[in-house]
Design a protein around this motif. Structure first.
Motif: not given
Length: 344
Positions: A322-327, A332-335
């Motif tokens: 997975l491209n690190a940019a997607e991470i 914000r959504q993860a938080v």
């Protein structure tokens, strides 16, 4: 910025007194100014090697990544910073969002670094990687059926899991990758399931999780590989801790184990842009990769280079591409998901 280390003072003294509106950064063809959140002894050898090879003097400031980003923002067009070096795609994303990085198009970097470790627009480049793995207490037996991150939410592991706080950037990035692969709803269900399986409230760093598993305080934990490698390469008590632990590289039957990066980007107002790009390209050379990756027991980013012996003891694995940019984009959504799941 208590850990801030001032390098050779000339350039940064100039930056400190360049508040007049008609002032501007003074470029010196023989210098590069690096703002870095890394603080390893091997980096000093790295800088010396670069100077020896190119004649370009390295000036540096070391501090926490967020402090450096804020500093570059506040310095604005008068910032002496040429290059920002930091760890985790999430922090590179923060720098990207702050508007302090500029695109670089380099044949050397594009050829040597895998596409998933490069920002699609060349704003930053991953220079070493670490994997986020599952560990378990060997004395309590191999946890059958635990092969993927998704399995951590299985009620079979109720009361077994130790892990860091949801505010930790490594956990945020891991959940960001889960969002990218499985969607937000599945990611939230997963987070709630893991919370239900906590052996204790989240606490400590990855070292604390490793030692808790080795001591039998919890059966399972999630940690970065470079923490484990420190024990694998140790002796006495440290080696005993490593020997008490088993390692699972998750999702080998799927997308592969989540990996994150240490990386760098050229700043938008770099007064020595050409030298900054030269330093970035140098960091992909074999000798520089040894310094950069080995300094923190990470995996070299350049294809075909092996990790050091302590890291190799952890085993081989298939990494998520997975491209690190997607991470970064899903941070914000993860938080928000962590908050709703009650993951403190």
């Amino acid at each position: 910025m208590k850990r801030m280390i001032l390098g050779l003072a000339g350039v940064f003294a100039l930056a400190a007194c360049s508040g007049a509106e008609d002032a501007a950064p003074v470029a010196d063809a023989g210098e590069v100014n690096i703002y870095s959140s890394r603080h390893y002894d091997t980096d000093l050898a790295l800088y010396e090697d670069f100077t020896e090879q190119t004649g370009i003097k390295v000036n540096r400031i070391e501090a926490d990544a967020d402090a450096l980003i804020e500093r570059i923002q506040s310095e604005g067009e008068f910032s002496p910073a040429d290059l920002l070096i930091t760890v985790d795609a999430g922090r590179l994303w923060r720098a990207e969002e702050a508007g302090i990085l500029s695109p670089v198009d380099s044949e050397v970097l594009n050829e040597r670094l895998p596409a998933h470790l490069r920002h699609p627009d060349g704003l930053w480049f991953g220079l070493s990687t670490r994997a986020r793995v599952i560990i378990y207490n060997k004395e309590q037996g191999t946890p059958e059926g635990l092969a993927n991150y998704a399995d951590l939410a299985d009620p079979a592991w109720r009361g077994d899991i130790c892990i860091r706080s949801s505010s930790n950037i490594y956990n945020i990035s891991m959940l960001s990758a889960i969002i990218a692969h499985r969607g937000a709803e599945a990611a939230e269900n997963w987070a709630k399931g893991v919370v239900a399986n906590f052996a204790r409230d989240p606490q400590g760093n990855d070292t604390a999780q490793i030692e808790a598993v080795a001591a039998g305080e919890c059966r399972i934990a999630v940690v970065n590989t470079y923490y484990l490698a420190r024990y694998a390469g140790g002796e006495g008590a440290d080696r005993a801790i490593f020997d008490a632990i088993g390692v699972i590289f998750p999702d080998q039957d799927g997308v592969g184990t989540h990996v994150n990066i240490s990386g760098a980007g050229v700043t938008v107002n770099a007064p020595n842009r050409a030298n900054a790009i030269a330093f970035l390209e140098y960091l992909t050379s074999e000798s520089a990769q040894r310094y950069f990756a080995d300094g923190n027991n990470e995996y070299p980013a350049v294809n075909g280079l092996k990790a050091n012996s302590a890291v190799e003891q952890l085993g081989t694995f298939k990494a998520d591409t997975l491209n690190a940019a997607e991470i970064g984009r899903n941070q914000r959504q993860a938080v928000e998901i962590f908050d709703r799941a009650g993951w403190n």
